[in-house]
Design a protein around this motif. Structure first.
Motif, short mmCIF file in Angstrom:
data_model
loop_
_atom_site.label_atom_id
_atom_site.label_comp_id
_atom_site.label_asym_id
_atom_site.label_seq_id
_atom_site.Cartn_x
_atom_site.Cartn_y
_atom_site.Cartn_z
N LEU E 121 0.74 -1.16 -0.13
CA LEU E 121 -0.26 -0.04 -0.03
C LEU E 121 0.98 1.27 -0.02
O LEU E 121 0.51 2.18 -0.58
CB LEU E 121 -0.96 -0.08 1.26
N ASN E 122 2.02 1.24 0.74
CA ASN E 122 3.09 2.21 0.59
C ASN E 122 4.46 1.68 0.70
O ASN E 122 4.60 0.82 1.39
CB ASN E 122 2.85 3.22 1.91
N ALA E 123 5.28 2.24 -0.19
CA ALA E 123 6.50 1.51 -0.57
C ALA E 123 7.65 2.44 -0.06
O ALA E 123 7.77 3.77 -0.13
CB ALA E 123 6.79 1.31 -1.96
N ASP E 124 8.38 2.08 0.96
CA ASP E 124 9.71 2.86 1.20
C ASP E 124 10.91 1.92 1.58
O ASP E 124 11.74 2.02 2.44
CB ASP E 124 9.48 3.67 2.52
N GLY E 125 11.18 0.95 0.49
CA GLY E 125 12.18 -0.06 0.63
C GLY E 125 11.91 -1.18 1.33
O GLY E 125 10.90 -1.18 2.31
N GLY E 126 12.43 -2.30 1.03
CA GLY E 126 12.17 -3.59 1.73
C GLY E 126 10.87 -4.15 1.62
O GLY E 126 10.52 -4.99 2.56
N THR E 127 10.01 -4.02 0.73
CA THR E 127 8.93 -4.60 0.43
C THR E 127 8.96 -5.93 0.32
O THR E 127 7.96 -6.81 1.11
CB THR E 127 8.13 -3.89 -0.68
N ARG E 128 9.89 -6.59 -0.23
CA ARG E 128 9.87 -8.19 -0.25
C ARG E 128 10.00 -8.83 1.01
O ARG E 128 9.19 -9.64 1.31
CB ARG E 128 10.62 -8.66 -1.36
N CYS E 129 10.84 -8.15 1.82
CA CYS E 129 11.20 -8.58 3.14
C CYS E 129 10.14 -8.37 4.08
O CYS E 129 9.59 -9.46 4.90
CB CYS E 129 12.48 -8.00 3.67
N ALA E 130 9.41 -7.29 4.01
CA ALA E 130 8.17 -7.15 4.86
C ALA E 130 7.02 -7.95 4.42
O ALA E 130 6.47 -8.51 5.20
CB ALA E 130 7.85 -5.72 4.80
N SER E 131 7.22 -8.15 3.09
CA SER E 131 5.88 -9.31 2.88
C SER E 131 6.05 -10.62 3.22
O SER E 131 5.22 -11.19 3.76
CB SER E 131 5.88 -9.44 1.24
N ILE E 132 7.48 -11.11 3.26
CA ILE E 132 7.65 -12.46 3.83
C ILE E 132 7.45 -12.59 5.39
O ILE E 132 6.66 -13.40 5.84
CB ILE E 132 9.14 -12.68 3.34
N THR E 133 7.83 -11.42 5.92
CA THR E 133 7.78 -11.39 7.53
C THR E 133 6.07 -11.46 7.76
O THR E 133 5.59 -12.22 8.79
CB THR E 133 8.38 -10.11 7.93
N GLY E 134 5.36 -10.80 7.05
CA GLY E 134 3.69 -10.28 7.20
C GLY E 134 3.35 -11.77 6.81
O GLY E 134 2.33 -12.27 7.60
N ALA E 135 3.60 -12.48 5.76
CA ALA E 135 3.05 -13.42 5.27
C ALA E 135 3.00 -14.74 6.13
O ALA E 135 2.35 -15.32 6.24
CB ALA E 135 3.48 -13.73 3.71
N TRP E 136 4.17 -14.74 6.97
CA TRP E 136 4.21 -15.77 7.81
C TRP E 136 3.23 -15.81 8.88
O TRP E 136 2.86 -17.09 9.24
CB TRP E 136 5.74 -15.77 8.57
N VAL E 137 2.73 -14.58 9.53
CA VAL E 137 2.06 -14.29 10.22
C VAL E 137 0.67 -14.80 9.68
O VAL E 137 -0.22 -15.75 10.44
CB VAL E 137 1.93 -13.13 10.91
#
Lengths: 235, 235, 235, 235, 235, 235
Positions: E121-137
């Motif tokens: 929804l908002n991007a400021d770097g590190g979107t793929r890592c945040a995606s993995i970390t969030g997707a695990w939850v």
């Protein structure tokens, strides 16, 4: 009448070689070289048929054609990257497929498919004809590997002829092809039959008697191609 | 030899009509009917050329071909909905374009494009030939409307011939086309030249002398087409 | 208030004709002409339904819409060549499909599909409304040919109305449509029901009372369309 | 008449909130919530216009619409993965674009573009109306940020109304929408004008007087939406 | 060595929050925020598997990734409108899918699929890592809702590290990412295993000892991520 | 620990050959063979740059990757026929492009583009690494032919390593690759730098010390690759 750019006689084929076994995995494969034109032809057998043939007790033979981006003088766009095959590509692969189906008994083949992939590694004119001539060998190899050589009902080869500044000539290279007044492709069988004939006036219409002259050249040229195909199969 | 399904003589064209002016907006247009085959051919003039011709002081002639989904016995998928034109469609529109360019002096045309749209409203075999024959009239109309009739260097028409159970016959309808042993299309000029010739063995290879017989039929048939084209232009 | 460009009265439809049987193969077909707008509408019956309806004991009615490239003043790109249908095309064909489904009992139709193809041969405004009006006749013909006329539960026709320099007017042609302040399409049933209504302010918002005026015009106009549809069916 | 599933009065909107500033980068943005429907609306300013407007001294406003795959009860296919936008998506984004252009003076905007992206994060019916209502606020913010508030010529909001088992009701949620006999969307201006009206009979045609009843509900509902928009802008 | 643009210590993560339940319908969902990067991660359960797994008694976990057009400083083209996903998008979603499959016992999952949608929804770097970390939850929530928590065999999180003007730093924001000499992503498990490691020299090659330094930062950073994931699950 | 299927030592490369000049037209070309993997790498120079670099006084290096349909054990679909490149293809060609850009001074290259086409003729694992190793030679040839060898700032080669039943091994073939517990690719420079490193746990996460062991193998293996590249250039 001027000489051909290559110095060849008007009824002279380019140096030809048909090298079997280039592909490590395919049921049949050759690398065919006609002068500067090099095409890798593979035959792949699959134990299924297209939907429109399911349950009809017959097989299918089809072809796909491609050209590596830098097979040509200037790099062409990769069709996979563009997201579609050009009209020229589709036209050629339809021609190859029709030509090869003409020498297979699809019922004797049984319910399986053979796909002939013709990929041009280097292009110097005549790629569709070299593809057909090479694909026939790959097809024969594949049928043999399946124990279905009996499904092969004829021998097919193709050659282009054209009207150039040197008159009617056999087996055009790129230089001749790009300036010819007329360009023809003949797909013939070893017993003298016509499988496909295509003639196109590039610049101005040509005369029926010119067409007959081109046809005669093609008949001479394919004789040599049939010999080379047989040698490649035996070799 | 059996009779033709339609009862026609082997060298008899189907009833032909070329009705000009069907399109309200195009610079040239005809509705051509050859038996049950009906094709709307329009010629559209645009004052620009494709990128590869810009600034070269010459024009361009191209063609597009389409078939309404229910032009055929069973409904075909709409190509716009499928998202691509079939190989067959591309092959046909390339043929129409080449055939019509063969009778235009592109330099005399000047820097503009003429697009020939051939849309099949009803199909009963021979749609590519009817398209070429009709498109020539639409093209001539468009050139006249531009005051460039001088750019028209020849008269082109096309007809199919084939080997059927009734022998070599002229102007195949769908019934004949779908069962023919060989199918040929001839694009000829009024002064006896060959613009394009295509012959395909559908079932088994055919003999050179059979090909000559088909050619002779095409020469007879196109004579009648040339007359009908001229009448449509004058009418 | 100025006059309409065509000289028509504000509540006057364009000359209308509905000619059945244009297509040789379709189960239902008409060529509908509303002034300079001409649409070929065909109904094709197929004995299968889309996946989401399989085994549910009901049928389906859907529509596809297309415009020949030179149906318009300047040639448009062919959607099949572009590789996709425009948003406008999809919007129109969804509207035609919904409108026609509103007058069919899908259970009474049984497990088969009817596809309504509406192809615009000449365009002069109002093509979506002419498509709906013509498609209803083709649909009724097809249902009759299937012996399922009972599945037809109503009579549907469509007309456009708009606010122009001549005030609220019925059945806009292209000249009026392209300059109207507001443009509305009404799909109505013969017994006075609303199937679909769409109103769009092109330039500035319009008032509720103007909308009512346009609606009244549509009610008058569709009465004449219903008569013409019935005559075409009987003819 | 039965009660509404949500227990709301027939003329009662769902709980509404319009939260500005959700996007970190956009020139205007709101997260609009209407009951369980949540749409992120952003307005992006770019200093260029589409080709057809270049050099004409005016700007452009357009919209794109999307739905996250799991905004709905069951996961939908991602349109980017399918490779095309559905007809529904295109229809909705064309509606949003038209609706917002109706309240902007494109000449006063100058040669730049504003794109309104409406992305549905959670869906519970009425997403296109919520998109329009939210996009108006984002548009107003963007114009303000550009110092071009004068280009905003009106206030636009949208609401759906329908005929359900509870009669004519305002602001349908998904449960009502999926079973309504008729579904209408009204895009209205704060001074009582109609920008767009769409009415569709889902099951059987509806009567003109029912349509008027739905219109009256929409007029009441949009009044509350206009208030909420203004508060969001001031807040 | 200069300071980080954000003033953070070299081994300091951005402010992190993992908010569960953002999606109303998904079996699992979180909105993860890492500084200015916000990703909505949903897990959708479907009772079918891809064709290649049918009848094999095991399930599947896959991921799709998208970015709203205006998640970035300047608006990007919508992939659904362009008609294809970029190479970058495909690369990221393949990475997310592989990473999450590494912590699921697909046999214990049974014959069903879980799709992890990660929409930025908002991007400021590190979107793929945040995606993995969030997707695990989201994945853990979904497995719990299915009563299959036992299929979760590990805990996975991801973080980026890079070589910047401030030296080796943890958790790059967009400013750092776009000017880093080297950029690495580490997907690690809570028990110290490596699931995926990717390192790219952006400007010039980096040394093995620099790589080790980045790895150590990632080990420290993911420890904090694992804590946050567990809190989000319990919360 | 078991033996490797090929009988190779754990730190033994497959038989390697780099044959220059396979392409007749390209400014640089090699056929690289690593065991049963054969890739034709060509470098094509064009005197233009992508739009985002126009007028910036620097050049561009990019790569495209393809696999002939029957390069593999079973025939794969032709990407040109499918109409799109797979995620895997795009990932690989992005990797090749990044890797080769890391050893070119784009400013010294000047305003022209070099496209590296890597087409797999036969596949037996490690095709992306062979592509990078071969493409470096083709690139060096092309730069030499342009008189811009000074733009080449380093020497780059790639090799895969993995954890198999035989432990950590160098240069996986297909048999090893398809059953490895972890798979890594290292793109290194001759002076010991890291250009790209990718490690993926296929089955279960691996330990940092295992990763270091794989890295050491890669350092040994690329030394031999650098020698072979230099010989191919000199030869």
């Amino acid at each position: 009448m001027s000489q051909r750019p290559s110095g060849r006689a008007v009824d002279e084929l380019r140096p030809l070689s048909i090298e079997p076994g280039f592909s490590h995995h395919a049921e049949g494969s050759v690398l065919i070289r006609a002068g500067g034109t090099e095409v890798l032809c593979t035959a792949s057998v699959e134990t299924r048929v297209p939907p429109f043939l399911r349950g009809k007790g017959q097989g299918w033979v089809t072809a796909e054609y491609g050209m590596l981006p830098r097979a040509t003088h200037t790099r062409g766009l990769r069709e996979a990257a563009k997201g579609k095959q050009s009209g020229r590509t589709q036209e050629i692969q339809r021609l190859i497929g029709r030509s090869l189906r003409a020498c297979v008994d699809l019922k004797a083949l049984g319910e399986c498919s053979i796909t002939l992939d013709c990929d041009v590694l280097n292009a110097d004119g005549g790629t569709r004809c070299a593809s057909i001539t090479g694909a026939w060998v790959a097809l024969a190899q594949a049928l043999k590997s399946m124990g279905r050589s009996a499904a092969l009902t004829g021998q097919v080869a193709a050659v282009s002829c054209g009207l150039t500044k040197a008159g009617a000539v056999l087996d055009l290279d790129y230089d001749e092809d790009s300036t010819a007044q007329a360009d023809t492709n003949f797909v013939l069988t070893a017993d003298g039959g016509i499988v496909e004939v295509q003639g196109t006036a590039e610049d101005k219409p040509f005369r029926p008697e010119e067409f007959m002259e081109l046809f005669a050249l093609a008949q001479k040229g394919t004789k040599e191609l049939f010999d080379a195909q047989r040698k490649a199969l035996e070799g």
